[in-house]
Scaffold this motif. Structure first.
Motif, PDB file in Angstrom:
ATOM      1  N   ALA A 226      14.152 -13.770  -7.252  1.00  0.00           N
ATOM      2  CA  ALA A 226      15.624 -13.818  -7.399  1.00  0.00           C
ATOM      3  C   ALA A 226      16.303 -13.969  -6.040  1.00  0.00           C
ATOM      4  O   ALA A 226      17.280 -14.695  -5.898  1.00  0.00           O
ATOM      5  CB  ALA A 226      16.131 -12.578  -8.109  1.00  0.00           C
ATOM      6  N   THR A 227      15.781 -13.258  -5.017  1.00  0.00           N
ATOM      7  CA  THR A 227      16.455 -13.297  -3.717  1.00  0.00           C
ATOM      8  C   THR A 227      15.810 -14.311  -2.772  1.00  0.00           C
ATOM      9  O   THR A 227      16.394 -14.672  -1.754  1.00  0.00           O
ATOM     10  CB  THR A 227      16.403 -11.913  -3.044  1.00  0.00           C
ATOM     11  N   GLY A 228      14.578 -14.750  -3.100  1.00  0.00           N
ATOM     12  CA  GLY A 228      13.884 -15.720  -2.246  1.00  0.00           C
ATOM     13  C   GLY A 228      13.321 -15.116  -0.975  1.00  0.00           C
ATOM     14  O   GLY A 228      12.834 -15.822  -0.095  1.00  0.00           O
ATOM     15  N   LYS A 229      13.337 -13.783  -0.838  1.00  0.00           N
ATOM     16  CA  LYS A 229      12.841 -13.133   0.381  1.00  0.00           C
ATOM     17  C   LYS A 229      11.310 -13.051   0.342  1.00  0.00           C
ATOM     18  O   LYS A 229      10.716 -12.905  -0.722  1.00  0.00           O
ATOM     19  CB  LYS A 229      13.409 -11.723   0.508  1.00  0.00           C
ATOM     20  N   GLU A 230      10.704 -13.066   1.550  1.00  0.00           N
ATOM     21  CA  GLU A 230       9.231 -13.008   1.617  1.00  0.00           C
ATOM     22  C   GLU A 230       8.780 -11.783   2.404  1.00  0.00           C
ATOM     23  O   GLU A 230       9.411 -11.419   3.397  1.00  0.00           O
ATOM     24  CB  GLU A 230       8.711 -14.285   2.277  1.00  0.00           C
ATOM     25  N   TYR A 231       7.699 -11.153   1.937  1.00  0.00           N
ATOM     26  CA  TYR A 231       7.198  -9.926   2.582  1.00  0.00           C
ATOM     27  C   TYR A 231       5.675  -9.915   2.591  1.00  0.00           C
ATOM     28  O   TYR A 231       5.027 -10.676   1.881  1.00  0.00           O
ATOM     29  CB  TYR A 231       7.667  -8.676   1.824  1.00  0.00           C
ATOM     30  N   ILE A 232       5.146  -8.968   3.375  1.00  0.00           N
ATOM     31  CA  ILE A 232       3.699  -8.736   3.345  1.00  0.00           C
ATOM     32  C   ILE A 232       3.465  -7.390   2.675  1.00  0.00           C
ATOM     33  O   ILE A 232       4.150  -6.410   2.986  1.00  0.00           O
ATOM     34  CB  ILE A 232       3.125  -8.724   4.781  1.00  0.00           C
ATOM     35  N   ALA A 233       2.514  -7.354   1.749  1.00  0.00           N
ATOM     36  CA  ALA A 233       2.225  -6.103   1.043  1.00  0.00           C
ATOM     37  C   ALA A 233       1.443  -5.169   1.972  1.00  0.00           C
ATOM     38  O   ALA A 233       0.224  -5.192   2.007  1.00  0.00           O
ATOM     39  CB  ALA A 233       1.444  -6.400  -0.225  1.00  0.00           C
ATOM     40  N   ASP A 234       2.161  -4.350   2.745  1.00  0.00           N
ATOM     41  CA  ASP A 234       1.510  -3.428   3.695  1.00  0.00           C
ATOM     42  C   ASP A 234       0.661  -2.403   2.967  1.00  0.00           C
ATOM     43  O   ASP A 234      -0.427  -2.053   3.387  1.00  0.00           O
ATOM     44  CB  ASP A 234       2.570  -2.646   4.506  1.00  0.00           C
ATOM     45  N   GLU A 235       1.225  -1.881   1.863  1.00  0.00           N
ATOM     46  CA  GLU A 235       0.458  -0.882   1.102  1.00  0.00           C
ATOM     47  C   GLU A 235       0.774  -1.077  -0.366  1.00  0.00           C
ATOM     48  O   GLU A 235       1.920  -1.258  -0.751  1.00  0.00           O
ATOM     49  CB  GLU A 235       0.879   0.537   1.529  1.00  0.00           C
ATOM     50  N   ILE A 236      -0.301  -1.078  -1.174  1.00  0.00           N
ATOM     51  CA  ILE A 236      -0.073  -1.111  -2.626  1.00  0.00           C
ATOM     52  C   ILE A 236      -0.919   0.007  -3.210  1.00  0.00           C
ATOM     53  O   ILE A 236      -1.801   0.554  -2.547  1.00  0.00           O
ATOM     54  CB  ILE A 236      -0.489  -2.468  -3.253  1.00  0.00           C
ATOM     55  N   GLY A 237      -0.636   0.357  -4.448  1.00  0.00           N
ATOM     56  CA  GLY A 237      -1.422   1.422  -5.058  1.00  0.00           C
ATOM     57  C   GLY A 237      -0.860   1.778  -6.412  1.00  0.00           C
ATOM     58  O   GLY A 237       0.039   1.127  -6.924  1.00  0.00           O
ATOM     59  N   THR A 238      -1.430   2.847  -6.989  1.00  0.00           N
ATOM     60  CA  THR A 238      -0.949   3.286  -8.303  1.00  0.00           C
ATOM     61  C   THR A 238      -0.256   4.629  -8.149  1.00  0.00           C
ATOM     62  O   THR A 238      -0.355   5.275  -7.116  1.00  0.00           O
ATOM     63  CB  THR A 238      -2.124   3.386  -9.289  1.00  0.00           C
ATOM     64  N   LEU A 239       0.419   5.040  -9.204  1.00  0.00           N
ATOM     65  CA  LEU A 239       1.260   6.225  -9.117  1.00  0.00           C
ATOM     66  C   LEU A 239       0.590   7.421  -9.786  1.00  0.00           C
ATOM     67  O   LEU A 239       0.556   7.514 -11.010  1.00  0.00           O
ATOM     68  CB  LEU A 239       2.589   5.946  -9.825  1.00  0.00           C
ATOM     69  N   GLY A 240       0.058   8.316  -8.963  1.00  0.00           N
ATOM     70  CA  GLY A 240      -0.349   9.608  -9.505  1.00  0.00           C
ATOM     71  C   GLY A 240       0.823  10.537  -9.277  1.00  0.00           C
ATOM     72  O   GLY A 240       1.962  10.096  -9.193  1.00  0.00           O
ATOM     73  N   LEU A 241       0.532  11.819  -9.117  1.00  0.00           N
ATOM     74  CA  LEU A 241       1.633  12.731  -8.776  1.00  0.00           C
ATOM     75  C   LEU A 241       2.108  12.367  -7.365  1.00  0.00           C
ATOM     76  O   LEU A 241       3.286  12.357  -7.067  1.00  0.00           O
ATOM     77  CB  LEU A 241       1.145  14.177  -8.840  1.00  0.00           C
ATOM     78  N   GLN A 242       1.139  12.093  -6.484  1.00  0.00           N
ATOM     79  CA  GLN A 242       1.477  11.438  -5.215  1.00  0.00           C
ATOM     80  C   GLN A 242       0.983   9.993  -5.350  1.00  0.00           C
ATOM     81  O   GLN A 242       0.195   9.692  -6.236  1.00  0.00           O
ATOM     82  CB  GLN A 242       0.734  12.109  -4.045  1.00  0.00           C
ATOM     83  N   GLN A 243       1.431   9.123  -4.436  1.00  0.00           N
ATOM     84  CA  GLN A 243       0.967   7.741  -4.518  1.00  0.00           C
ATOM     85  C   GLN A 243      -0.509   7.658  -4.119  1.00  0.00           C
ATOM     86  O   GLN A 243      -0.947   8.343  -3.198  1.00  0.00           O
ATOM     87  CB  GLN A 243       1.795   6.881  -3.572  1.00  0.00           C
ATOM     88  N   ILE A 244      -1.250   6.805  -4.836  1.00  0.00           N
ATOM     89  CA  ILE A 244      -2.670   6.633  -4.518  1.00  0.00           C
ATOM     90  C   ILE A 244      -2.857   5.208  -4.001  1.00  0.00           C
ATOM     91  O   ILE A 244      -2.797   4.256  -4.780  1.00  0.00           O
ATOM     92  CB  ILE A 244      -3.540   6.837  -5.784  1.00  0.00           C
ATOM     93  N   PRO A 245      -3.064   5.031  -2.662  1.00  0.00           N
ATOM     94  CA  PRO A 245      -3.225   3.666  -2.133  1.00  0.00           C
ATOM     95  C   PRO A 245      -4.492   3.012  -2.677  1.00  0.00           C
ATOM     96  O   PRO A 245      -5.515   3.671  -2.858  1.00  0.00           O
ATOM     97  CB  PRO A 245      -3.339   3.884  -0.619  1.00  0.00           C
ATOM     98  N   LYS A 246      -4.421   1.705  -2.957  1.00  0.00           N
ATOM     99  CA  LYS A 246      -5.575   0.958  -3.469  1.00  0.00           C
ATOM    100  C   LYS A 246      -5.654  -0.348  -2.692  1.00  0.00           C
ATOM    101  O   LYS A 246      -4.692  -0.773  -2.074  1.00  0.00           O
ATOM    102  CB  LYS A 246      -5.350   0.612  -4.948  1.00  0.00           C
TER     103      LYS A 246
END
Length: 595
Positions: A226-246
């Protein structure tokens, strides 16, 4: 993908969604006993204090069923009608929904409206009868209601109790068995739907998304469509009670993305993001644009804090996509914002959050709805604040928004509810008996009459039994007038309102009386007047404070006393011309509490 299940919990207010979510998290050992607390997913102080869910919250659980491990993504949703936009976003990210019904209260208006939302998105519905341990529970009667509503078999309904932990295993098994695995192409181009975002002051904006096609790896370059902005995925992961990086979030899963986004405007909830080098051809159809129902001005108490307020509003909008705002100015209050809210509770929550989370003290003006005005030059204007209203001689006609209100209540309260709705210029459209005890009333009511205190009054006269749900029904022509409030002959734009002519006299009179109580006495007399156009319809006077100038005259001629009083009178007159009146914050809020 076959091992993933995405589901949300939908229900009316207070039917036990958050408590059930707690039990599911405990049962699947997602949360240890030490971390456990009631309403675990409601992490805002406000949510805990009021016992309501304001934000949808996503969390991932692992569950072993018949020797195989499944990943369950649970999204807990709010129940109040003012936060139905949060619910619609959660539903867009799921394949199934648990529909909770309280065994002592039965199906209510919000249950039905959330159910229709889910059915429109083709979700699989698992009916759950909650709170069966309550002494007032009527499981058999309410199962009949649910069968009528859903057209399901009686055997499909799972009896449960979030408090006692009854039926939790049956619910988890039903989620695995009945809800389909996500559908998507794991090898196709990446398409991920953003359904939430959170502002983190250390790491920028965290985007919460659901992968529909393809998969995303850490370090991938992504583009927001929608905005056409570009980024690098520095950190991705799933949502536990705290974030779990994957390292990778697969197709069909729900996860979070952090890429150091600083500017709030660059993340739009409902947007799709994809890979730069292998982009998807089109965006996912997100959810409908949000329609604000109530408009009010929010102003900083100290005008120099305008920029800080703007930043606070941008950060708040990330967390609350239903908030709409634009800058405006007022002669009485200076610079501020005209904000659109989904209802009065939403407005109250936004004001509280600004004060708590961002330390902003704000003044909120009288809420109003959006009117449409056709001028004598055949120009159609949208008017969301009384100050935008043209002079009466330039107006051909005014249209106001109407809503279809659906009220479900016990049959004992039909009389008082009909009276309330007729008072609010409502028209009864339909009356359906759901059972011998419960009745559904359908009204066409002007939205302007509903925004103030309709919900509170409805709850009071029905002893809390009536439930309300509404949707916009379009605009109709109406005899509306702009009511101005004048202090010492000067109009105060922040206190003016647009009201129906039949109620304008009563409204003006009450408003003047209320202001007389609230405006502190000055050294000069203050005239409070309510006017429609040039015509004054009500007046109250705040008397001046006077010093006893006759104290030094004991006895003597009357002319000496008269001379001193004349001198004082002259001074008061001059003061009134130069004196300005400070209006306290309570006076702005008084308009809400007029009735």
């Amino acid at each position: 993908m076959k091992k993933i299940r995405n589901f949300c919990i939908i229900a009316h207010i207070d039917h036990g969604k958050s408590t059930l979510a707690d039990r599911l998290l405990e049962f699947t050992k997602t949360v240890s006993q030490r971390e456990m607390q009631a309403q675990l997913l409601d992490n805002m102080d406000l949510e805990r204090e009021r016992g309501i869910t304001i934000k949808s919250h996503a969390i991932q659980m692992n569950y072993v069923y018949k020797g195989e491990e499944y990943i369950l993504n649970l999204i807990d949703t709010p129940g109040h009608v003012d936060f139905s936009y949060e619910v619609s976003r959660s539903i867009a990210a799921c394949e199934g929904a648990l529909l909770l019904v309280d065994a002592s209260q039965g199906t209510e208006a919000q249950t039905i409206s959330n159910l229709y939302l889910a059915i429109n998105h083709d979700l699989v519905i698992i009916p759950v009868l909650n709170k069966i341990d309550l002494p007032g529970a009527m499981p058999e009667e309410i199962k009949d209601e649910m069968v009528d509503l859903l057209g399901c078999d009686r055997g499909d309904i799972i009896p449960a109790s979030g408090k006692e932990g009854i039926g939790i295993e049956d619910i988890l098994n039903a989620i695995v068995e009945r809800i389909p695995a996500p559908v998507g192409n794991p090898d196709g181009p990446l398409q991920a739907l953003i359904f939430d975002s959170v502002f983190n002051s250390y790491r920028g904006i965290e985007v919460i998304f659901r992968v529909k096609n393809g998969s995303i790896r850490k370090g991938d370059k992504v583009k927001f469509m929608a905005t056409g902005k570009e980024y690098i995925a520095d950190e991705i992961g799933t949502l536990g009670l705290q974030q779990i990086p994957k390292q990778v979030v697969e197709c069909g899963d729900v996860g979070y993305l952090i890429s150091g986004i600083k500017v709030a405007k660059e993340v739009k909830v409902g947007d799709t993001f994809t890979h730069i080098d292998r982009p998807a051809s089109e965006a996912i159809v997100g959810f409908s644009e949000v329609k604000p129902m109530v408009f009010a001005g929010i102003y900083p108490v100290d005008t120099s804090e305008f920029e800080e307020l703007r930043e606070a509003m941008e950060k708040l909008q990330l967390n609350d996509a239903a908030l709409v705002w634009e800058p405006e100015t007022s002669a009485a209050l200076g610079f501020g914002f005209r904000c659109g809210f989904l209802g009065m509770l939403h407005m109250e929550i936004v004001q509280e959050r600004l004060e708590r989370e961002f330390d902003m003290t704000v003044i909120t003006t009288v809420p109003s709805v959006q009117f449409r005005v056709l001028t004598t030059k055949e120009k159609l204007l949208n008017i969301s604040a009384p100050s935008e209203m043209p002079e009466p001689n330039f107006i051909k006609y005014i249209e106001e928004p109407y809503i279809n209100a659906q009220i479900i209540t016990k049959s004992d309260y039909i009389g008082p509810i009909l009276n309330l709705c007729m008072d609010k210029r409502g028209i009864l459209k339909n009356q359906i008996y759901l059972t011998a005890e419960r009745v559904e009333l359908q009204f066409l009511i002007p939205l302007a009459e509903v925004v103030f205190d309709f919900f509170d009054k409805l709850k009071t006269i029905s002893r809390g039994y009536a439930s309300l749900d509404y949707e916009l029904a379009g605009y109709q022509e109406s005899d509306m007038v702009k009511l101005d409030v004048m202090l010492n002959g000067e109009a105060v734009d922040a206190l003016s309102a647009i009201v129906h002519r039949s109620k304008s006299y009563e409204w003006g009179k009450k408003l003047c009386e209320k202001l007389r109580e609230l405006i502190p006495r000055q050294m000069f007399e203050i005239a409070i007047q309510a006017a429609i156009g040039q015509k004054i319809i009500a007046r109250e006077t705040v008397k001046a404070m006077r010093k006893d100038v006759l104290a030094k005259c004991y006895g003597g001629d009357i002319s000496r006393k008269r001379k001193l009083l004349e001198k004082q009178k002259k001074g008061k007159k001059r003061m009134r011309q130069v004196g300005s009146v400070e209006i306290p914050q309570e006076a702005f809020m008084a308009v809400l509490k007029i009735n």
